[in-house]
Design a protein around this motif. Structure first.
Motif, PDB file in Angstrom:
ATOM      1  N   HIS A 170       5.730   6.729  18.966  1.00 16.27           N
ATOM      2  CA  HIS A 170       4.798   5.887  18.209  1.00 16.27           C
ATOM      3  C   HIS A 170       5.297   4.471  17.935  1.00 16.27           C
ATOM      4  CE1 HIS A 170       2.263   9.364  17.591  1.00 16.27           C
ATOM      5  NE2 HIS A 170       3.316  10.052  17.187  1.00 16.27           N
ATOM      6  N   LYS A 171       6.480   4.099  18.418  1.00 17.02           N
ATOM      7  CA  LYS A 171       6.952   2.732  18.174  1.00 17.02           C
ATOM      8  C   LYS A 171       6.114   1.737  18.968  1.00 17.02           C
ATOM      9  CE  LYS A 171      10.757   1.016  20.096  1.00 17.02           C
ATOM     10  NZ  LYS A 171      10.342  -0.279  20.694  1.00 17.02           N
ATOM     11  N   PRO A 172       5.497   0.757  18.304  1.00 12.50           N
ATOM     12  CA  PRO A 172       4.742  -0.262  19.040  1.00 12.50           C
ATOM     13  C   PRO A 172       5.690  -1.230  19.750  1.00 12.50           C
ATOM     14  CG  PRO A 172       4.772  -0.789  16.705  1.00 12.50           C
ATOM     15  CD  PRO A 172       5.429   0.559  16.839  1.00 12.50           C
ATOM     16  N   ALA A 173       5.214  -1.833  20.805  1.00  8.61           N
ATOM     17  CA  ALA A 173       6.043  -2.756  21.593  1.00  8.61           C
ATOM     18  C   ALA A 173       6.496  -3.951  20.766  1.00  8.61           C
ATOM     19  CB  ALA A 173       5.268  -3.223  22.819  1.00  8.61           C
ATOM     20  N   PHE A 174       5.740  -4.309  19.728  1.00  5.64           N
ATOM     21  CA  PHE A 174       6.060  -5.496  18.935  1.00  5.64           C
ATOM     22  C   PHE A 174       7.028  -5.204  17.781  1.00  5.64           C
ATOM     23  CE2 PHE A 174       1.877  -3.845  17.505  1.00  5.64           C
ATOM     24  CZ  PHE A 174       2.200  -3.460  16.205  1.00  5.64           C
ATOM     25  N   THR A 234       0.848  -1.194   0.000  1.00  5.08           N
ATOM     26  CA  THR A 234       0.000   0.000   0.000  1.00  5.08           C
ATOM     27  C   THR A 234       0.877   1.236   0.000  1.00  5.08           C
ATOM     28  OG1 THR A 234      -1.697  -1.184   1.268  1.00  5.08           O
ATOM     29  CG2 THR A 234      -1.860   1.214   1.182  1.00  5.08           C
ATOM     30  N   ALA A 235       0.637   2.118  -0.967  1.00  4.41           N
ATOM     31  CA  ALA A 235       1.332   3.400  -1.020  1.00  4.41           C
ATOM     32  C   ALA A 235       0.490   4.457  -0.316  1.00  4.41           C
ATOM     33  CB  ALA A 235       1.561   3.808  -2.472  1.00  4.41           C
ATOM     34  N   PHE A 236       1.157   5.421   0.307  1.00  2.97           N
ATOM     35  CA  PHE A 236       0.436   6.542   0.909  1.00  2.97           C
ATOM     36  C   PHE A 236       1.282   7.801   0.805  1.00  2.97           C
ATOM     37  CE2 PHE A 236       2.676   4.197   4.174  1.00  2.97           C
ATOM     38  CZ  PHE A 236       3.319   5.174   4.916  1.00  2.97           C
ATOM     39  N   PRO A 237       0.653   8.971   0.727  1.00  3.65           N
ATOM     40  CA  PRO A 237       1.387  10.215   0.465  1.00  3.65           C
ATOM     41  C   PRO A 237       2.346  10.566   1.593  1.00  3.65           C
ATOM     42  CG  PRO A 237      -0.971  10.497   0.086  1.00  3.65           C
ATOM     43  CD  PRO A 237      -0.802   9.183   0.786  1.00  3.65           C
ATOM     44  N   LYS A 238       3.432  11.258   1.220  1.00  2.00           N
ATOM     45  CA  LYS A 238       4.385  11.782   2.186  1.00  2.00           C
ATOM     46  C   LYS A 238       4.785  13.190   1.763  1.00  2.00           C
ATOM     47  CE  LYS A 238       8.438   9.738  -0.117  1.00  2.00           C
ATOM     48  NZ  LYS A 238       9.563   8.799   0.032  1.00  2.00           N
ATOM     49  N   GLU A 251       0.524  12.800   9.472  1.00  2.46           N
ATOM     50  CA  GLU A 251      -0.386  11.812  10.069  1.00  2.46           C
ATOM     51  C   GLU A 251      -0.396  10.496   9.297  1.00  2.46           C
ATOM     52  OE1 GLU A 251      -3.516  10.712   8.889  1.00  2.46           O
ATOM     53  OE2 GLU A 251      -3.700  11.962   7.082  1.00  2.46           O
ATOM     54  N   HIS A 252      -0.138  10.537   7.978  1.00  5.76           N
ATOM     55  CA  HIS A 252      -0.043   9.295   7.199  1.00  5.76           C
ATOM     56  C   HIS A 252       1.108   8.434   7.726  1.00  5.76           C
ATOM     57  CE1 HIS A 252      -2.763  10.759   4.032  1.00  5.76           C
ATOM     58  NE2 HIS A 252      -2.125  11.908   4.123  1.00  5.76           N
ATOM     59  N   VAL A 253       2.265   9.067   7.942  1.00  4.72           N
ATOM     60  CA  VAL A 253       3.442   8.349   8.424  1.00  4.72           C
ATOM     61  C   VAL A 253       3.211   7.812   9.825  1.00  4.72           C
ATOM     62  CG1 VAL A 253       5.856   8.625   9.132  1.00  4.72           C
ATOM     63  CG2 VAL A 253       5.075   9.582   6.954  1.00  4.72           C
ATOM     64  N   VAL A 254       2.688   8.643  10.716  1.00  2.23           N
ATOM     65  CA  VAL A 254       2.474   8.238  12.109  1.00  2.23           C
ATOM     66  C   VAL A 254       1.540   7.039  12.185  1.00  2.23           C
ATOM     67  CG1 VAL A 254       1.432   8.940  14.293  1.00  2.23           C
ATOM     68  CG2 VAL A 254       2.976  10.502  13.091  1.00  2.23           C
ATOM     69  N   ARG A 255       0.447   7.087  11.439  1.00  2.00           N
ATOM     70  CA  ARG A 255      -0.540   6.006  11.497  1.00  2.00           C
ATOM     71  C   ARG A 255       0.051   4.683  11.038  1.00  2.00           C
ATOM     72  NH1 ARG A 255      -4.074   8.257   8.747  1.00  2.00           N
ATOM     73  NH2 ARG A 255      -4.128   7.169   6.755  1.00  2.00           N
ATOM     74  N   HIS A 256       0.818   4.704   9.971  1.00  2.00           N
ATOM     75  CA  HIS A 256       1.380   3.453   9.462  1.00  2.00           C
ATOM     76  C   HIS A 256       2.581   2.985  10.279  1.00  2.00           C
ATOM     77  CE1 HIS A 256      -1.053   4.711   5.986  1.00  2.00           C
ATOM     78  NE2 HIS A 256      -1.133   3.417   5.732  1.00  2.00           N
TER      79      HIS A 256
END
Length: 261
Positions: free
Chosen positions: A203-207, A114-118, A148-153
């Protein structure tokens, strides 16, 4: 199903990232020459026969220099936006082209891309999320700010290629002219070490098992400076510095397991 990842090269001289499973793989960008891509993959025990698509983030030469020869030789489909293709001045008759659209997932075998804008100073730039059923790998480079695109992904990923382009003090005190410094540190330039670290800390998830710091500047950053800044904040996540001169090892990434291949 595990995913296997490596940076074949990362920097303003050339960018090329590999993400795949046992059967198929994709390349994100093709800034290396065809020959160097072949040599580095062979050294890693990877086969271009498994690469079923190349995804292009934007038209800058360090992301597309090897594209026409590599795609043309192996007839690998290239996913690229219409605006990026036009601005690249590449000749699409030389290689197979597929249209890329933001937030429309592309199935490459069992992989989904999936591509998303940056935000970057290119005509239509995109970042990428590569995933199988459970495991997700993000490619977050050439970004002026973590929108917000970057943070969410980013917060969904088990592994990331994360830009840490420059150290703020090194850039400020370096030899670059003022206009270029402003371009680099602007909202459509590159992420600094400090900006990348803020994204990771918040925003780094534990996994998340692997962070590959990418696109380090030759003049305005140092692998040692970046490593020293990030290491205290990694916890169980492995930190890798992607080189501008050579490939990294191949790393195995899985939703419930991660280790070196």
């Amino acid at each position: 199903m595990p995913l296997y990842i490596t940076s074949l090269n990362s920097g303003s001289n050339a960018n090329c990232y590999y993400v795949g499973n046992e059967q198929e793989a994709v390349l994100i960008d093709a800034g290396l020459s065809c020959r160097q891509t072949e040599v580095r993959m062979q050294r890693l025990g990877l086969s271009l026969k498994n690469v079923n698509a190349i995804f292009i983030s934007h038209e800058h030469s360090d992301h597309i220099s090897g594209l026409a020869q590599l795609s043309g030789k192996y007839q690998i489909p290239v996913y690229i936006t219409t605006q990026t293709l036009r601005s690249s001045r590449l000749l699409p008759a030389k290689f197979p082209v597929r249209e890329l659209t933001a937030y429309e997932p592309v199935a490459i075998g069992a992989l989904r891309v999936t591509a998303f804008p940056k935000q970057h100073d290119a005509v239509d730039p995109h970042s990428f999320l590569v995933e199988d059923d459970e495991t997700r790998v993000g490619v977050f480079t050439d970004i002026g700010t973590a929108c917000e695109h970057v943070v969410r992904h980013f917060s969904q990923c088990h592994a990331v290629f994360l830009e840490a382009n420059y150290d703020e003090d090194m850039l400020a005190n370096g030899r670059y002219p003022a206009f270029l410094k402003q371009r680099i540190r602007g909202d459509f330039g590159h992420l600094s070490n400090q900006q990348a670290l803020a994204l990771l800390k918040e925003h780094k998830p534990a996994f998340m098992s692997h962070v590959l710091l990418s696109h380090l500047s030759k003049d305005n950053n140092s692998p040692f400076v970046a490593r020293d800044l990030f290491l205290p904040h990694m916890n169980e996540t492995e930190l890798v510095i992607a080189s501008r001169f050579a490939e990294t090892p191949v790393y195995t990434v899985q939703a419930s397991y991660a280790a070196d291949l």
